[in-house]
Design an enzyme around this catalytic site. Structure first.
Site, short mmCIF file in Angstrom:
data_model
loop_
_atom_site.label_atom_id
_atom_site.label_comp_id
_atom_site.label_asym_id
_atom_site.label_seq_id
_atom_site.Cartn_x
_atom_site.Cartn_y
_atom_site.Cartn_z
N CYS A 62 -18.86 36.64 38.07
CA CYS A 62 -19.17 35.53 37.16
C CYS A 62 -19.30 34.27 38.00
CB CYS A 62 -18.10 35.41 36.06
SG CYS A 62 -16.68 34.41 36.52
N CYS A 101 -14.86 32.99 42.84
CA CYS A 101 -13.61 33.41 43.48
C CYS A 101 -13.79 33.97 44.90
CB CYS A 101 -12.88 34.43 42.61
SG CYS A 101 -12.39 33.73 41.03
N CYS A 132 -15.14 39.47 44.75
CA CYS A 132 -13.97 39.24 43.89
C CYS A 132 -13.66 40.53 43.14
CB CYS A 132 -14.28 38.11 42.92
SG CYS A 132 -15.43 38.63 41.63
N CYS A 160 -10.59 41.79 35.64
CA CYS A 160 -10.80 40.37 35.34
C CYS A 160 -11.41 40.17 33.96
CB CYS A 160 -11.67 39.72 36.40
SG CYS A 160 -11.94 37.98 36.04
N ARG A 182 -1.33 25.46 44.40
CA ARG A 182 -1.37 26.92 44.61
C ARG A 182 -0.98 27.27 46.05
NH1 ARG A 182 -4.90 29.46 40.89
NH2 ARG A 182 -4.66 28.47 38.87
N LYS A 191 -5.67 23.14 44.98
CA LYS A 191 -5.65 24.05 46.12
C LYS A 191 -5.76 23.25 47.41
CE LYS A 191 -8.01 27.84 43.74
NZ LYS A 191 -9.23 28.68 43.70
N LYS A 217 -5.58 23.59 38.30
CA LYS A 217 -5.09 24.05 39.60
C LYS A 217 -5.40 23.04 40.71
CE LYS A 217 -8.17 27.49 38.87
NZ LYS A 217 -8.88 28.76 39.00
N ARG A 255 0.39 37.67 41.18
CA ARG A 255 -0.08 37.09 42.45
C ARG A 255 1.11 36.52 43.23
NH1 ARG A 255 -4.70 32.85 41.75
NH2 ARG A 255 -5.88 34.65 41.06
FE1 SRM Z 1 -10.30 32.84 41.06
C1 SRM Z 1 -9.96 32.72 37.73
C2 SRM Z 1 -9.26 35.99 41.04
C3 SRM Z 1 -9.98 32.66 44.39
C4 SRM Z 1 -12.16 29.96 41.11
N1 SRM Z 1 -9.65 34.10 39.62
C5 SRM Z 1 -9.57 33.80 38.26
C6 SRM Z 1 -8.88 34.97 37.53
C7 SRM Z 1 -7.41 34.68 37.47
C8 SRM Z 1 -9.47 35.33 36.15
C9 SRM Z 1 -8.90 34.67 34.93
O1 SRM Z 1 -8.73 33.45 34.90
O2 SRM Z 1 -8.66 35.41 33.97
C10 SRM Z 1 -9.21 36.13 38.50
C11 SRM Z 1 -8.27 37.33 38.49
C12 SRM Z 1 -9.07 38.58 38.63
C13 SRM Z 1 -8.28 39.80 38.86
O3 SRM Z 1 -8.47 40.78 38.09
O4 SRM Z 1 -7.51 39.85 39.80
C14 SRM Z 1 -9.36 35.37 39.81
N2 SRM Z 1 -9.60 34.04 42.42
C15 SRM Z 1 -9.30 35.35 42.24
C16 SRM Z 1 -9.04 36.05 43.57
C17 SRM Z 1 -7.98 37.13 43.48
C18 SRM Z 1 -10.38 36.60 44.10
C19 SRM Z 1 -10.33 37.44 45.32
O5 SRM Z 1 -11.27 38.18 45.51
O6 SRM Z 1 -9.41 37.35 46.12
C20 SRM Z 1 -8.66 34.82 44.43
C21 SRM Z 1 -7.19 34.50 44.38
C22 SRM Z 1 -6.88 33.35 45.27
C23 SRM Z 1 -5.40 33.08 45.44
O7 SRM Z 1 -4.76 33.85 46.13
O8 SRM Z 1 -4.95 32.07 44.92
C24 SRM Z 1 -9.45 33.73 43.72
N3 SRM Z 1 -10.87 31.50 42.46
C25 SRM Z 1 -10.77 31.70 43.80
C26 SRM Z 1 -11.64 30.80 44.50
C27 SRM Z 1 -11.91 30.82 46.00
C28 SRM Z 1 -10.93 30.01 46.76
O9 SRM Z 1 -10.11 29.29 46.18
O10 SRM Z 1 -10.99 30.10 47.99
C29 SRM Z 1 -12.26 30.00 43.55
C30 SRM Z 1 -13.32 28.91 43.82
C31 SRM Z 1 -12.71 27.71 44.43
C32 SRM Z 1 -12.21 26.76 43.39
O11 SRM Z 1 -11.10 26.92 42.91
O12 SRM Z 1 -12.98 25.88 43.02
C33 SRM Z 1 -11.77 30.46 42.27
N4 SRM Z 1 -10.91 31.51 39.61
C34 SRM Z 1 -11.72 30.42 39.83
C35 SRM Z 1 -12.06 29.82 38.57
C36 SRM Z 1 -12.95 28.56 38.37
C37 SRM Z 1 -12.15 27.33 38.46
C38 SRM Z 1 -12.95 26.10 38.15
O13 SRM Z 1 -12.71 25.08 38.77
O14 SRM Z 1 -13.80 26.13 37.26
C39 SRM Z 1 -11.44 30.61 37.58
C40 SRM Z 1 -11.49 30.40 36.06
C41 SRM Z 1 -10.45 29.44 35.60
O15 SRM Z 1 -9.61 28.97 36.35
O16 SRM Z 1 -10.51 29.16 34.42
C42 SRM Z 1 -10.73 31.65 38.27
FE1 SF4 Z 2 -13.22 37.15 37.71
FE2 SF4 Z 2 -15.33 35.58 37.92
FE3 SF4 Z 2 -13.28 35.25 39.58
FE4 SF4 Z 2 -14.79 37.36 39.83
S1 SF4 Z 2 -15.47 35.22 40.11
S2 SF4 Z 2 -12.55 37.36 39.79
S3 SF4 Z 2 -15.36 37.81 37.75
S4 SF4 Z 2 -13.22 34.92 37.41
#
Ligand code: SRM
Ligand code: SF4
Length: 579
Positions: free
Chosen positions: A474, A478, A429, A435, A145, A210, A208, A76
Site C-alpha cells: 500500500c 514501510c 514490507c 497487515c 519509536r 522516528k 509517530k 514489535r
Molecule cells: Fe510501517 C503502518 C509495518 C516501517 C510508514 N507499518 C504499519 C503497520 C503497523 C500496519 C497498520 O498500521 O496496521 C504495518 C504492520 C504490518 C505487519 O503485518 O507487520 C507496518 N512499517 C512496518 C514494518 C514492519 C515494515 C517492514 O517491512 O519492516 C516497519 C517497522 C519499522 C519499525 O521497526 O518501527 C515499518 N512504516 C515503516 C516505514 C519505513 C521507515 O520508517 O523506515 C514507513 C515510512 C516512513 C514514515 O514513517 O514516514 C512506515 N507504516 C507507515 C505508515 C504511514 C505513516 C504516515 O505518515 O502516513 C503506516 C500507517 C499508519 O501509521 O497509519 C504504517
Molecule cells: Fe502494510 Fe502498507 Fe506498511 Fe506494507 S506499506 S506493511 S501494506 S501499511
C-alpha cells in the site's frame, strides 16, 4: 474540497481518558470471553508495541463458515541501534516457536516483529521479552519509536558515540508511564499519578516520531526518511558534531494531493553533547504544534510545511539552550549494507548475512532460523540488525568467519557474493496476510518480481549495476519505496504503481513512472528504460541517476506528492531520442 478538520481526533480522546495508556487493556486480557480488543484499547495497545491483526487469507473461508475473523497479535520489539546480545537472540528464537508463527521478522527500522501471537499468550510473551531485557514499549504508537543507528559494529570513538547517542535518545524519550510495567510485568494496578508523563503529557505526540543517528560516510539507515536525525560530521577522522535533519517521512496516500513523501530538511549543526537534546527539542515542537485533528496530516513534515522551514528553525533555536550553527557541508553518501566480512577495528570481524525481506524462517530450501541459532550458539556472538532487513554477526575471529560461512552453506544460504545486486538491495514490507492496510501482496510476491527483473538485467548485461528495488502492499511506504531506483506500490490485488528514479543513498525522491500496472506487465513497462540504460549509462551510473539525467533534472527532488501523475510519457520520447 474536503472540510478542514479542527476538532481533536478520536485517538486524541482515547489518549486523554486512558490514564497514561492503561485504558481497559488489563480487563480485556483477563476476560476469557473476549478474543480481541475494542477500538480505544486497540489504539492504546500500539504504544505497548502490539497490533491486533487477523489472518486475511482465512477471512473468506471463515465468513463462509459463519465464523468471525481469526484474530492474533503482532508484537514489535524496539532495539536501539538494532543491537542484540547472543542470549537475547536465543530467547527471540525460542519465543518464535513458543508464542508466534515460527518466524522472526527483522524490520526496516532495526526492530523485530513477531506475528500470530494469540491473545491468551500476549501477556506471557511480553513478560518474557522484558525478562530478556528487551522491550516492546513505544515500538509503535504516538511516541518516539525505535532509535536507529548505523549498523556497522565498528569499534572506534566515532561509532561508539553514534551507538551511545542512539541509546541515550531512546532512554530520554521513552514514555515514563508505569502502565506498561503494571499490565505486562507486575500485574498490579497502581493509581495513576498526576504528571506521570513529564515530557509527553497525557496526549503524547500527535503521531509517530522516528529518528536515527549516523555518520556522514555511511547512510546505512536512510536518515533522510525520518522525522528527525543526527548525521555525524567528521573532520580529520574525528567526530566534531552533528548535522541535524528534520521533516522526512515516506507515508502518503495515492490521489490525496495534500499528502506527500519527503526527504528531511537541513536544520543546522550542533555539538556532540547536544545531539540528544536536539532530538528532544524537535519532539517538543512537534508535541506542542503538531496537527491533532487530522491524523493524515499529523506527521512532523506537515507541521514544518505549515510553519515554514525558517519559522521551524527559529522555534528550534528559541527552544535550545545550546548553540545551533549553520549546517556543515558534507559529501553525498552511498549506502553500505555491510554484507559479508568486514574488519571491526579491534582485530575482530563482523559478518553480514542477507535475509530476504527480513523474514528469518526455515523452509524446504533454506534454513535461516536454524543456521542463525547455530551460529549464535557456537560462536556466542552478538547480533546487529540492519535497516535493510538483514543482520550482522559481530566479534568474530578468522576461524569464526570461516565457521559462519560453513554453517550458512550447510543450510542452503547464499553468501553475499552469490546474490545478484537486484536481490541484495531489495526490500519488501509484510503486507498480506497480516497487515490490515495491505491492498496487494508484497513480501510473498517480491522474491518472484526480483527474479523477473534479475533475469532481464542479466539478459541486458546489467548484472553489475547496483540498484535497489522495493515493494509495498500500500502507499504507506514501510519498505521506503519512494527513494528506490525501482519501486512497486500496491494499488489493488496484482496491480501496482511503478516508481523510478530514487537511489540507494536514499536522498532523492523517485517519480511515478507508470500508474496502475499489472504485475505481469512490469518487465514490459520497464523495458524501454532498462534497454536504453544498458546502452547509454555512464560508468558507475545507477538506474535512478540515468533516469534523472534523461529527464534533464538537476539536483535531488525532495518531495513526492499524492497528486503526482505518471511520467512515462515524458521520459519515453527522450529515451527514444537516445537512439
Ligand atoms: Fe510501517 C503502518 C509495518 C516501517 C510508514 N507499518 C504499519 C503497520 C503497523 C500496519 C497498520 O498500521 O496496521 C504495518 C504492520 C504490518 C505487519 O503485518 O507487520 C507496518 N512499517 C512496518 C514494518 C514492519 C515494515 C517492514 O517491512 O519492516 C516497519 C517497522 C519499522 C519499525 O521497526 O518501527 C515499518 N512504516 C515503516 C516505514 C519505513 C521507515 O520508517 O523506515 C514507513 C515510512 C516512513 C514514515 O514513517 O514516514 C512506515 N507504516 C507507515 C505508515 C504511514 C505513516 C504516515 O505518515 O502516513 C503506516 C500507517 C499508519 O501509521 O497509519 C504504517
Ligand atoms: Fe502494510 Fe502498507 Fe506498511 Fe506494507 S506499506 S506493511 S501494506 S501499511
Amino acid at each position: 474540497m474536503a472540510k478542514k478538520k479542527t476538532e481533536p481526533s478520536k485517538v486524541e480522546g482515547y489518549k486523554v481518558v486512558s490514564q497514561n495508556l492503561r485504558g481497559t487493556i488489563d480487563e480485556t486480557l483477563k476476560n476469557p470471553e473476549a478474543d480481541r480488543f475494542e477500538e480505544s484499547d486497540l489504539q492504546l495497545l500500539k504504544f505497548h508495541g502490539s497490533y491486533q491483526q487477523d489472518d486475511r487469507d482465512l477471512r473468506k473461508s471463515r465468513r463462509a463458515e459463519g465464523l468471525g475473523k481469526a484474530y492474533s497479535f503482532m508484537l514489535r520489539i524496539a532495539l536501539p541501534a538494532g543491537q542484540l546480545t547472543a542470549s537475547q537472540y536465543r530467547d527471540l528464537d525460542r519465543m518464535a516457536d513458543e508464542f508466534a508463527n515460527g518466524t522472526i521478522r527483522i524490520t526496516t527500522r532495526q526492530a523485530i516483529q513477531y506475528h500470530g501471537i494469540l491473545k491468551t499468550d500476549l501477556r506471557e510473551t511480553l513478560k518474557q521479552i522484558n525478562e530478556s531485557l528487551m522491550t516492546t514499549l513505544a515500538a509503535c504508537g504516538d511516541v518516539n519509536r525505535n532509535v536507529m543507528a548505523t549498523a556497522a559494529p565498528i569499534k572506534d570513538a566515532i561509532h561508539d558515540k553514534v551507538r551511545e547517542t542512539a541509546h541515550a535518545i531512546a532512554a530520554d524519550l521513552r514514555p515514563a508511564t508505569k502502565a506498561y510495567y503494571e499490565i505486562w510485568i507486575d500485574g498490579q494496578r497502581t493509581v495513576s499519578t498526576q504528571n506521570e508523563e513529564p515530557f509527553y503529557g497525557e496526549t503524547y505526540l500527535p503521531r509517530k516520531y522516528k529518528c536515527g543517528v549516523t555518520v556522514q560516510n555511511d547512510n546505512q539507515i536512510d536518515i533522510y526518511s525520518y522525522d528527525a536525525g543526527l548525521i555525524g560530521v567528521i573532520e580529520n577522522d574525528e567526530l566534531i558534531g552533528w548535522n541535524v535533519v528534520a521533516g522526512g517521512g515516506l507515508g502518503m496516500s495515492h490521489g490525496r494531493p495534500n499528502t506527500f513523501a519527503q526527504i528531511a530538511d537541513k536544520i543546522g549543526f550542533v555539538a556532540i553533547e547536544d545531539g540528544v537534546a536536539s532530538m528532544r527539542v524537535i519532539a517538543s515542537i512537534y508535541r506542542d504544534f503538531g496537527n491533532r485533528a487530522d491524523r493524515k496530516q499529523a506527521r512532523l513534515k506537515y507541521l514544518i510545511d505549515t510553519m515554514g522551514l525558517e519559522e521551524f528553525k527559529a522555534e528550534f533555536d528559541k527552544r535550545t539552550e545550546f548553540d545551533v550553527q549553520p549546517w556543515r557541508e558534507i559529501p553525498a553518501v552511498d549506502i553500505q549494507d555491510w554484507m559479508g566480512k568486514h574488519e571491526q577495528g579491534d582485530g575482530k570481524f563482523f559478518y553480514g548475512v542477507y535475509v530476504e525481506n527480513g523474514r528469518v524462517k526455515d523452509d524446504e530450501t533454506i534454513q535461516l532460523r536454524t543456521a542463525f541459532l547455530k551460529i549464535v550458539n557456537e560462536l556466542e556472538c552478538a547480533v546487529v540488525l540492519t535497516a535493510q532487513q538483514s543482520l550482522l554477526f559481530q566479534d568474530l575471529d578468522e576461524a569464526g568467519v570461516a565457521r559462519v560461512e560453513a554453517i550458512l552453506k550447510e543450510h542452503g544460504i547464499k553468501l553475499v557474493e552469490e546474490l545478484s545486486n537486484a536481490r541484495r538491495y531489495a526490500m519488501a514490507c509484510p503486507a498480506m496476510p497480516t497487515c490490515g492496510l495491505a491492498v496487494a501482496e508484497s513480501e510473498r510476491f517480491s522474491p518472484e518480481m526480483i527474479t523477473r527483473i534479475e533475469n532481464r538485467l542479466s539478459e541486458l548485461g546489467l548484472d553489475d549495476t547496483k540498484l535497489t528495488i522495493r515493494m509495498t502492499g500500500c502507499p504507506n511506504g514501510c519498505a521506503r519505496p519512494y527513494t528506490a531506483d525501482i519501486a512497486f506500490v500496491g494499488r489493488r490485488p496484482e496491480v501496482y504503481h511503478l516508481f523510478v528514479g530514487g537511489r540507494l543513498a536514499g536522498d532523492r525522491m523517485a517519480d511515478l513512472y507508470a500508474a496502475d500496472i499489472k504485475a505481469d506487465d512490469a518487465i514490459e513497462t520497464l523495458n524501454p528504460l532498462l534497454e536504453q540504460y544498458a546502452k547509454h549509462r555512464n560508468e558507475g551510473e545507477g538506474l535512478g541517476d540515468f533516469y534523472q539525467r534523461v529527464l534533464g533534472r538537476e539536483g535531488n527532488r525532495a518531495r513526492l506528492t499524492g497528486k503526482e501523475v505518471a511520467t512515462f510519457e515524458d521520459v519515453q520520447p527522450r529515451l527514444v531520442q537516445l537512439g
